[in-house]
Each structure stands twice: as structure tokens, then as C-alpha cells.
Write a protein that holds these residues in place. Structure first.
Motif, PDB file in Angstrom:
ATOM      1  N   SER A   1     115.436  -9.987   4.171  1.00 44.81           N
ATOM      2  CA  SER A   1     115.160  -9.138   5.325  1.00 44.81           C
ATOM      3  C   SER A   1     113.678  -9.215   5.670  1.00 44.81           C
ATOM      4  CB  SER A   1     115.550  -7.689   5.016  1.00 44.81           C
ATOM      5  OG  SER A   1     116.925  -7.606   4.731  1.00 44.81           O
ATOM      6  N   LEU A   2     113.357  -8.881   6.902  1.00 43.42           N
ATOM      7  CA  LEU A   2     111.960  -8.841   7.322  1.00 43.42           C
ATOM      8  C   LEU A   2     111.437  -7.419   7.230  1.00 43.42           C
ATOM      9  CD1 LEU A   2     111.964 -11.199  10.454  1.00 43.42           C
ATOM     10  CD2 LEU A   2     111.937 -11.775   8.013  1.00 43.42           C
ATOM     11  N   GLU A   3     110.190  -7.273   6.792  1.00 42.07           N
ATOM     12  CA  GLU A   3     109.628  -5.930   6.617  1.00 42.07           C
ATOM     13  C   GLU A   3     108.220  -5.871   7.174  1.00 42.07           C
ATOM     14  OE1 GLU A   3     106.975  -5.091   4.369  1.00 42.07           O
ATOM     15  OE2 GLU A   3     106.682  -7.194   3.834  1.00 42.07           O
ATOM     16  N   GLN A   4     107.780  -4.626   7.412  1.00 48.42           N
ATOM     17  CA  GLN A   4     106.416  -4.391   7.879  1.00 48.42           C
ATOM     18  C   GLN A   4     105.604  -3.569   6.880  1.00 48.42           C
ATOM     19  OE1 GLN A   4     106.204  -3.495  12.282  1.00 48.42           O
ATOM     20  NE2 GLN A   4     108.391  -3.152  11.987  1.00 48.42           N
ATOM     21  N   SER A   5     106.214  -2.557   6.300  1.00 52.61           N
ATOM     22  CA  SER A   5     105.488  -1.680   5.371  1.00 52.61           C
ATOM     23  C   SER A   5     106.392  -1.223   4.230  1.00 52.61           C
ATOM     24  CB  SER A   5     104.950  -0.458   6.132  1.00 52.61           C
ATOM     25  OG  SER A   5     106.025   0.237   6.762  1.00 52.61           O
ATOM     26  N   TYR A   6     107.387  -2.028   3.923  1.00 48.57           N
ATOM     27  CA  TYR A   6     108.418  -1.651   2.963  1.00 48.57           C
ATOM     28  C   TYR A   6     107.833  -1.323   1.592  1.00 48.57           C
ATOM     29  CZ  TYR A   6     112.726  -2.148   0.169  1.00 48.57           C
ATOM     30  OH  TYR A   6     113.785  -1.956  -0.693  1.00 48.57           O
ATOM     31  N   TYR A   7     106.972  -2.172   1.083  1.00 46.84           N
ATOM     32  CA  TYR A   7     106.487  -1.992  -0.293  1.00 46.84           C
ATOM     33  C   TYR A   7     105.473  -0.856  -0.405  1.00 46.84           C
ATOM     34  CZ  TYR A   7     109.082  -6.210  -1.025  1.00 46.84           C
ATOM     35  OH  TYR A   7     110.121  -7.118  -1.068  1.00 46.84           O
ATOM     36  N   GLU A   8     104.741  -0.598   0.665  1.00 48.36           N
ATOM     37  CA  GLU A   8     103.801   0.521   0.646  1.00 48.36           C
ATOM     38  C   GLU A   8     104.525   1.857   0.493  1.00 48.36           C
ATOM     39  OE1 GLU A   8     101.601  -2.894   1.766  1.00 48.36           O
ATOM     40  OE2 GLU A   8     103.505  -2.134   2.521  1.00 48.36           O
TER      41      GLU A   8
END
Length: 547
Positions: free
Chosen positions: A334-341
Motif C-alpha cells: 500500500s502507499l502511505e504518507q504518514s503511516y509509521y509516524e
């Protein structure tokens, strides 16, 4: 909205589904002057994009994720590189204004049965509210993700808070601010809703079984002037999409990984990472999806990139494990922008279901097997779909032998070209099982298959043919090709929806053609050029079977 279709007329073509593929089919059949209607279960256009949970957006970047019809793209301007579901909704309303789609669509019309009548070579199609249609041809454009899946959680009906599957999110939306939210699942919809909800909820509890090997989206707003200038290249771009393995305009790096120096590898990976989106998977070294050692090197790069964004060592291991749970790409990235933050926030809990599974759903939340009750105000079921086959098997479709499509596929899928089935005359399906579906840009695959179906029906109309059906031999040959190419690819080595492993009792096998969009295009065009090799036709012989 359109007026309800009366269901009485004997149509040339009935299309089921008003998303990208259904609209494309309607457009093409109208041009030929055929009588054609769409039955759509929802109340508006868009198919899967009529739904919009928080964070829902496209994962194919502009300008690839749209129909290639010049009368549409010439006057439409996108706002974001990866449009949200709201922008897709606006796009479909624009398409209607340009093409007057809705006049031929019956909304809130769910097809529940379709039986083929050999006496007249027509389908008898029945809807949930009792409408009957008798089309010569039935084109099923239900997509690969139209049947949602919810595991049989004990006590789910007892939950007193708000509970929705991401596929059935209410149009009025759900307020998540300052709520205790639980999300089950970390697939595409899970990732999107987690990064959207994380910054504004009181507490977020994520229930994860397998970490998602997400890729950076590199989202950005688009400049309207520059977009207009780029449109001169669109015709070449759309043609190029049919020439690549992925249906995107970019292609696999033309070298095996271990033939490249360490410096070449890292510089190439850094370039793909900076571009964002599916560049990292689509344009990686040409053996990474087949060679386990090469794949592991790609994974190690991904893992190290991700871990730098996660503060807690335990979270690092849960979200980007030292040893991969499966090859990179064997489950959809999947594409993410701020998932891990989000997972660095103190108000976020990650529950590893491999350590402590869900015991039951209570009135207050979720009880895990370690005895902890996670109290929730909102429960989000990001638990996926009965993908690729479920959209068809949920309809009572029966061919000339009285056997349903669900019965036919109970112990393994058989199709010819991923568009037709033996014993199911005049039935076509688009963007589903045994096609490049899961490993292609959606609109590219949809238009390739859609054009083939339209030309096939045009051939029949011009030659006085009332029915077409593949031979069992051709069907067995296509299944063999799907199996042979599929089992050689690492993408089919994980327990994922790619192989049906997410649905209890479903036969586990490759469900996509993995030979590439360009090769698929070449194969099906060759079949048509050779007079529809592997198919049989019925001429106009029977009373009442005129075209």
C-alpha cells in the motif's frame, strides 16, 4: 438520477456495474448503436469509488488513473497526484455531464440472478426488487473487490459502539475526533484509515496479523497550467501503458539484481524511493519478483528505510521485521504518507494478533486472548474482500448446464482469457479473475479487456451469430497458463487475496495472470485476429433468436 429501467425490453447488452469498466462499455456500445443499459447496485456512479472511508484515495498516480477518452481528459483537471475518493466522485459526475451516462443507468438495482435461456440465446437477468431483463449479452463489470469479507468474530453483534466495514462506510461519514477507535486489519484500507485517524483520535488500537510493506506515496498538489501542457503527451502515454508489463508507463529495470554493482543497486533504489508510488516495485530489478535472494535484498533496503521513521525497537520489529514474513510484493504494497509516524504517538497501541489473537467482541470493545479488553467507541473492520471471484459468485449465475458459476469454481477457477467461461454463453466479465487485474493499472486493464469484448460482440452482430462460448479445451489451456506463470512468481507465495487464502474454505491457487499486461494484450488480440480461436458460435437458426 436516471428513471428506473422497466426491465422489459430485449436489450443487445446489459452491463452490471457503473464504475470505470461499466461506463467504458456503455460508451463503446452506444457508439455502435446497440441497445444497452447498466444495472448498478449503488445510488450513483463510481463503483468502488462511490464508497469513501477516511483517507480513501487512489494508489495509481495522475494521469494514469482515468479513462483514455480524449473527450474526457482534454477538459478535466486533477487536483492531486493521488486523488482522494471525493475527487474521484467529482470525476464521475464530470463524466456523466460529458457523456450523459445516467440516462442509461438504473441505480439501486442489484442483480441477484442471471440464467441463460438456450431457446432464445438470451440471458434472463433478475434484480433484487424483481425487475427482469433479457439481454443477448451480459457484461459483468463488478470489479475485483465488490464482495466484502468480515471474519466470524464471536460477539460482533453485541458491540454497542459504531461499527463499519471500510467497504460500507456511510456517506454521512463517522466522527472519529477524540474517540477510542479500533482498526482490525492493515491492508490498503487499514493503512489509509490509520494514518488519517491517528492524529485526531483519543486512542487508536490497531490489530495487526501481518505488517504491510508500504511504499511512500509522495503526494503533492498539481499545477493546473503544467497539467495542461503535459496533455500533449497523453495519447502517447495511454498507448505506452499497453506496452508494459504493469499497465503503467514505466517498466521493469532491465537487469538482474546481482548483475549490478552494490553502488548501482543503492542508487537505483534511492531514485525509485524518491519517485514514490509503485515505482519501487514496478521498476525494480527484473528478477526481484522471481528470485528469493534478490527479493530479500530489496526487502532489506525497504526495512532499513522504514525503521528510521519508527522510534520504539518493538514497533520497528512489528512493522518492519528483521526477517520478512513473506517476499516483498507477495502481498499488495500500500502507499502511505504518514503511516509509521502514527505508531510513534503515545495514544496508539499495536496488538500483534500472532501473539494474542482476538477472543471475542464484547459490548464495550475487543477482548484478546491475553485477557485484555480494549474498550472502543468505534470499530473499523478493514478486513478486505472475497476478491477476484466473489463479485460473480455472490450472484446466482447459471449457464446452459444449470450449474452456477459458484459451483463451477468451487474447487478451482476455470476461465478462458479471464473474460469468459465454458457453458456460460454470451457472458463476459472485466477486471476480474485470471486477468492481469491485481498487478496492473486498473483503467489500462479495463480498456484492453473492454475493447476486446466490444469487438467480439460487433463481430457477432455483423456475422449473424447469436451465441459465443469458449471450448472446455481452451478454458483448460488458459487455466494452465495462469497456474504455470503464477506458481513461478513469488507474489503467489504468501497467504493473501492474490491466491484466495484470506477466505476460509476458498481454493488456494493463483487468481491473476502474472505474465504482464503487454503479453496479455498480445495474446487476446491474437485470439481475435485468428477468428476467435478456442470459441464456438451459434448462428441465427432458432425461432425468436434474431439479433
Amino acid at each position: 438520477m436516471s428513471e428506473p429501467f422497466d426491465g422489459i425490453g430485449e436489450l443487445d447488452v446489459l452491463v452490471v456495474g457503473a464504475g470505470f469498466s461499466g461506463i467504458y462499455q456503455l460508451y463503446q456500445f452506444r457508439k455502435l448503436g446497440y441497445s444497452v443499459k447498466i444495472f448498478e447496485a449503488a445510488s450513483d456512479l463510481g463503483g468502488v469509488w462511490f464508497n469513501g472511508y477516511p483517507g480513501c484515495r487512489v494508489d495509481s498516480d495522475h494521469p494514469l488513473y482515468q479513462l483514455s477518452l480524449p473527450e474526457l481528459w482534454e477538459d478535466f483537471t486533477w487536483k492531486e497526484r493521488y486523488p482522494s475518493w471525493r475527487e474521484l466522485y467529482d470525476y464521475f459526475q464530470y463524466v456523466d455531464r460529458k457523456l450523459d451516462v445516467k440516462k442509461d443507468v438504473s441505480f439501486n438495482t442489484r442483480v441477484v440472478a442471471a440464467h441463460f435461456d438456450q431457446e432464445i440465446d438470451r440471458w434472463i437477468v433478475t434484480t433484487e426488487d424483481g425487475l427482469i431483463a433479457r439481454p443477448r449479452f451480459l457484461v459483468l463489470c463488478v470489479g475485483f473487490a465488490s464482495k466484502s469479507y468480515t471474519p466470524a468474530f464471536k460477539g460482533l453483534e453485541r458491540f454497542e459502539g459504531i461499527c463499519h466495514h471500510t467497504a460500507h462506510w456511510p456517506r454521512e461519514d463517522v466522527e472519529l475526533t477524540n474517540k477510542r477507535v479500533g482498526v482490525i486489519g492493515t491492508g490498503a484500507s487499514g493503512v489509509q484509515i490509520i494514518q488519517e485517524a491517528g492524529p485526531k483520535v483519543a486512542h487508536l488500537t490497531v490489530f495487526q496479523r501481518t505488517p504491510n510493506m508500504t511504499l511512500p506515496m509522495r503526494q503533492k498538489d498539481l499545477d493546473a497550467t503544467l497539467q495542461e501542457q503535459q496533455k500533449a503527451l497523453y495519447p502517447s502515454l495511454f498507448r505506452r501503458n499497453k506496452q508494459t508489463g504493469s499497465g503503467f508507463s514505466f517498466e521493469r529495470y532491465p537487469k538482474p539484481l546481482f548483475s549490478a554493482t552494490p553502488e548501482e543497486r543503492v542508487l537505483h533504489w534511492e531514485d525509485l524511493w524518491a519517485q514514490g508510488g509503485f515505482h519501487f516495485t514496478v521498476s525494480n530489478f527484473n528478477d526481484y519478483s522471481m528470485n528469493e535472494d534478490a527479493n530479500r535484498e530489496v526487502y532489506n533496503f525497504w526495512r532499513d528505510k522504514v525503521r528510521k521513521r519508527i522510534h520504539d525497537p518493538r514497533m520497528q520489529e512489528l512493522l518492519a521485521p528483521t526477517t520478512p514474513p513473506h517476499p516483498l510484493g507477495a502481498k499488495r504494497c500500500s502507499l502511505e504518507q504518514s503511516y509509521y509516524e502514527v505508531f510513534n504517538q503515545p495514544n496508539v497501541t499495536l496488538v500483534d494478533l500472532n501473539e494474542t489473537d482476538i477472543s471475542e467482541v464484547t459490548s464495550k470493545g475487543i477482548l484478546t486472548k491475553d485477557g485484555i479488553e480494549h474498550e472502543l467507541d468505534v470499530l473499523v473492520l478493514a478486513t478486505g474482500f472475497d476478491s477476484l471471484t466473489g463479485g460473480l459468485t455472490q450472484i446466482d449465475i447459471r449457464g446452459v448446464d444449470g450449474v452456477s458459476i459458484a459451483e463451477k469454481w468451487a474447487n478451482g477457477v476455470y476461465t478462458n482469457l479471464g473474460m469468459t467461461c465454458a457453458n456460460f454463453p454470451n457472458m463476459f466479465f472485466i477486471y476480474g479473475v485470471h486477468a492481469p487485474t491485481a498487478f496492473s493499472n486498473g483503467p489500462t486493464c479495463i480498456e484492453i479487456q473492454g475493447d476486446w469484448v466490444v469487438q467480439c460482440i460487433k463481430h457477432m452482430k455483423e456475422n449473424g451469430l447469436t451465441a459465443i462460448y469458449p471450448t472446455p479445451e481452451a478454458e483448460a489451456e488458459w487455466r494452465g497458463l495462469v497456474m504455470n506463470t503464477g506458481y513461478r512468481a513469488l507474489v503467489n507465495s504468501a497467504k493473501s487475496w492474490y491466491v484466495g487464502a484470506n477466505i476460509p474454505g476458498k481454493t488456494i491457487e493463483p487468481l491473476n495472470y502474472t505474465g504482464g499486461v503487454n503479453k496479455y494484450f498480445e495474446i487476446i488480440e491474437g485470439i481475435a485476429e485468428r477468428g476467435y480461436e478456442g470459441f464456438q458460435f451459434n448462428p441465427i437458426l432458432k425461432k425468436g433468436s434474431q439479433m
